[in-house]
Design an enzyme around this catalytic site. Structure first.
Site, PDB file in Angstrom:
ATOM      1  CB  SER A 182      40.871  45.430  39.828  1.00 58.18           C
ATOM      2  OG  SER A 182      42.200  45.028  39.804  1.00 58.18           O
ATOM      3  N   GLY A 239      38.124  34.886  48.040  1.00 59.20           N
ATOM      4  CA  GLY A 239      37.364  35.999  48.612  1.00 59.20           C
ATOM      5  C   GLY A 239      36.636  36.791  47.542  1.00 59.20           C
TER       6      GLY A 239
HETATM    7  C1  16G Z   1      41.668  40.986  45.668  1.00 60.77           C
HETATM    8  C2  16G Z   1      42.818  41.582  46.427  1.00 60.77           C
HETATM    9  C3  16G Z   1      44.111  40.933  46.011  1.00 60.77           C
HETATM   10  C4  16G Z   1      44.029  39.437  46.183  1.00 60.77           C
HETATM   11  C5  16G Z   1      42.834  38.883  45.460  1.00 60.77           C
HETATM   12  C6  16G Z   1      42.635  37.429  45.823  1.00 60.77           C
HETATM   13  C7  16G Z   1      43.064  43.883  47.197  1.00 60.77           C
HETATM   14  C8  16G Z   1      43.125  45.319  46.788  1.00 60.77           C
HETATM   15  N1  16G Z   1      42.908  43.015  46.200  1.00 60.77           N
HETATM   16  O1  16G Z   1      41.750  41.284  44.302  1.00 60.77           O
HETATM   17  O2  16G Z   1      45.108  41.467  46.818  1.00 60.77           O
HETATM   18  O3  16G Z   1      45.186  38.816  45.693  1.00 60.77           O
HETATM   19  O4  16G Z   1      41.673  39.585  45.864  1.00 60.77           O
HETATM   20  O5  16G Z   1      41.485  36.937  45.237  1.00 60.77           O
HETATM   21  O6  16G Z   1      43.137  43.542  48.361  1.00 60.77           O
HETATM   22  P1  16G Z   1      40.859  35.564  45.675  1.00 60.77           P
HETATM   23  O7  16G Z   1      40.476  35.652  47.131  1.00 60.77           O
HETATM   24  O8  16G Z   1      39.713  35.357  44.762  1.00 60.77           O
HETATM   25  O9  16G Z   1      41.923  34.514  45.464  1.00 60.77           O
HETATM   26 ZN    ZN Z   2      43.900  46.112  40.463  1.00 62.81          ZN
END
Ligand code: 16G
Ligand code: ZN
Length: 531
Positions: free
Chosen positions: A65, A502
């Site tokens: 991504s 996450g």
């Molecule tokens: C991932 C998720 C996205 C979320 C991001 C948060 C999918 C396909 N992608 O990229 O939706 O906003 O994680 O990241 O679910 P973080 O937990 O590092 O803030």
């Molecule tokens: Zn993406």
């Protein structure tokens, strides 16, 4: 069993470095591409097992991504085009982390737990983004599938949402569309053209859009799609991958986080612009005004535009369908306030991560879900789709009702309901603006964002923070939430929360308040409270 011998043999070609441990996170596995070969092979094995148990085609997408070019990753796609189920996420982690000599045992453990019928046929669709490492890594996935005797179809370079779409089409025997990239373009562009016919007095100028392709797969696919749009949309494509580096100083994530335009793009005042991310499942819009000030229209603004449009159509069509907007804690307070109090739609808040939003949106006749970062789509229940179709086919209807029903029907067809899709979202947004005769400035003015700030804090172990209430309140460590509450009270219209990321080993801090200075100060003070 010969298939296990084949797995043993092939896994030797894709060996796991001892001691390496990864977790199937919010969006699959994601890390430096050099560390992923064994994981890809094993995800090929796992997808084959998943296909056997579901008796359906499963998807595997090789992408990281918005991460930098050096990284890569892998996501599994379930039969209806949705994210793989949580139990199988756990299996994915187990299989990825089994040491080389334990691989067969780990595989057999899953087979036993899920009572997999090994004589069942398996089919796996594989796609990849434009990263230098993607070809080699997707070959490792294909090797995994063939080692277990599964059949595969390699779609080559596709966006993540295109692969989700193919899986859904395949498993619904074509009811959702044809499982080819060409079929995808045809379905979406035909719906877009029909919608555009409802835009009277739309000048060529208004049909113009500047697209930042993040130097990734989205740029390639926009180019392919353009000829299908029959000049109903004029696209100027920037960051098309011919010169710049993937996601570097460009793309939806860069624009959203930095709150500034991507490099490599010419922006004229008032002109509509948008950015995709590296696998084209996110989109954000922006423009610069006559004073040169930059204005961002993020996922919240997109959700508002789409849900307003749908609600108006439902009213005109006289359809009593329940529409809801699903957001996360990151949604700007002004958007939630506008949706609930002015638009009077139901608003739900879920944990971060597409699967949570998608799931919540499924509970309504029409569920519009968007993360503030620009990932989102609209889901229509089967019953809602049927009602809309019946109405659209009812020839005795008076003009206004019929027009609304047809617009709803074409809206359904332009949307990729399997997952957030930058291309599909772009077409829907462009159609809505054209039909409503709305400029980007007018769209932006629907409500005014509260100033906000996001920070990340490095801590030794971010898992000490545990949250509740869709990540809006911290339950541990003790005293943290009370400290945040006290800080928030110091500012007007303020709100703040913290959550462990996450995808990175950090704690994220979000704050919003009446002024930018207050939002900045609050975010800073809360991040100190996290230590
Ligand atoms: C991932 C998720 C996205 C979320 C991001 C948060 C999918 C396909 N992608 O990229 O939706 O906003 O994680 O990241 O679910 P973080 O937990 O590092 O803030
Ligand atoms: Zn993406």
């Amino acid at each position: 069993m010969s298939e296990f011998q084949e797995v043993s043999k092939q896994s030797g070609v894709h060996p796991k470095p001892a001691g390496l441990v990864f977790q199937y996170g919010t969006a699959g596995f994601r890390t430096n591409a050099k560390l992923l070969d064994h994981i890809m092979f094993r995800m090929g094995l796992l997808a084959t097992l998943r296909s056997k148990t579901t008796k359906a085609t499963i998807g595997v997408m090789v992408t990281a991504s918005h991460n930098p070019e050096e990284d890569n990753g892998v996501k599994l796609v379930d039969p209806m085009g949705e994210m793989v189920s949580p139990t199988w996420e756990v299996y994915a982690t187990q299989l990825a982390n089994a040491e080389q000599e334990d691989l067969l045992a780990a595989l057999k453990d899953i087979i036993e737990k899920e009572a997999v019928n090994m004589s069942q046929e398996a089919k796996v669709f594989v796609g990849k983004d434009t990263r230098g490492s993607s070809a080699r890594l997707s070959q490792a996935v294909l090797d995994g599938v063939s080692a277990l005797g599964g059949h595969s179809k390699d779609y080559g370079l596709v966006t993540t949402p295109q692969l989700h779409y193919m899986v859904c089409c395949q498993n619904t025997q074509g009811k959702y569309g044809e499982a080819t990239v060409e079929g995808y373009y045809k379905k979406l562009s035909q719906a877009f053209i029909k919608l555009s016919k409802n835009a009277s007095n739309c000048t060529d100028d208004q049909k113009h859009l500047s697209v930042d392709g993040a130097n990734g797969i989205g740029a390639l696919k926009v180019r392919e799609m353009e000829s299908h749009l029959k000049k109903e949309l004029h696209i100027s494509l920037f960051n098309d991958g011919s010169e710049g580096k993937l996601n570097h100083q460009c793309g939806a994530d860069f624009v959203k986080v930095q709150q500034k335009p991507p490099t490599g793009m010419e922006i004229n005042p008032g002109e509509r612009c948008c950015s995709f991310d590296g696998d084209a499942d996110r989109i954000v819009y922006y423009y610069s005004d006559s004073e040169g000030t930059f204005h961002l229209l993020d996922g919240d603004k997109v959700a508002t535009l789409i849900s307003t449009f749908l609600k108006e159509l439902l009213t005109s069509a006289g359809l009593d369908l329940k529409i809801a907007v699903v957001q996360t804690a990151y949604a700007n307070g002004s958007s939630t306030n506008y949706l609930e109090n002015t638009m009077k739609v139901i608003v739900r808040c879920t944990k971060t991560g597409v699967k949570h939003l998608h799931h919540a949106a499924q509970e309504f006749d029409i569920g519009v879900y968007f993360e503030a970062n620009g990932h989102g789509t609209v889901l229509f229940s089967k019953a809602a789709e049927e009602k809309i179709q019946q109405l659209a086919e009812n020839s005795s209807l008076i003009d206004e009702k019929k027009r609304a029903a047809l617009l709803l029907q074409n809206t359904i067809n332009v949307i990729n309901q399997t997952v957030g899709d930058a291309i599909s979202d772009m077409l829907l947004i462009e159609a809505i603006l054209a039909i409503k005769g709305m400029t980007i400035h007018q769209w932006d003015a629907i409500y005014t964002d509260l100033p906000n700030r996001q920070l990340k804090v490095k801590v030794s172990d971010c898992r000490v923070i545990d949250t509740t209430d869709a990540e809006r309140r911290a339950v541990s460590p003790a005293g943290l939430q009370e400290a945040i509450d006290t800080l928030v009270k110091k500012y007007r219209k303020a709100r703040s929360f913290v959550r462990p990321s996450g995808t990175e080993d950090v704690v994220r801090v979000y704050a919003e308040a009446e002024t930018q200075d207050s939002a900045d100060d609050l975010a800073h003070e809360v991040s100190l409270a996290v230590y």
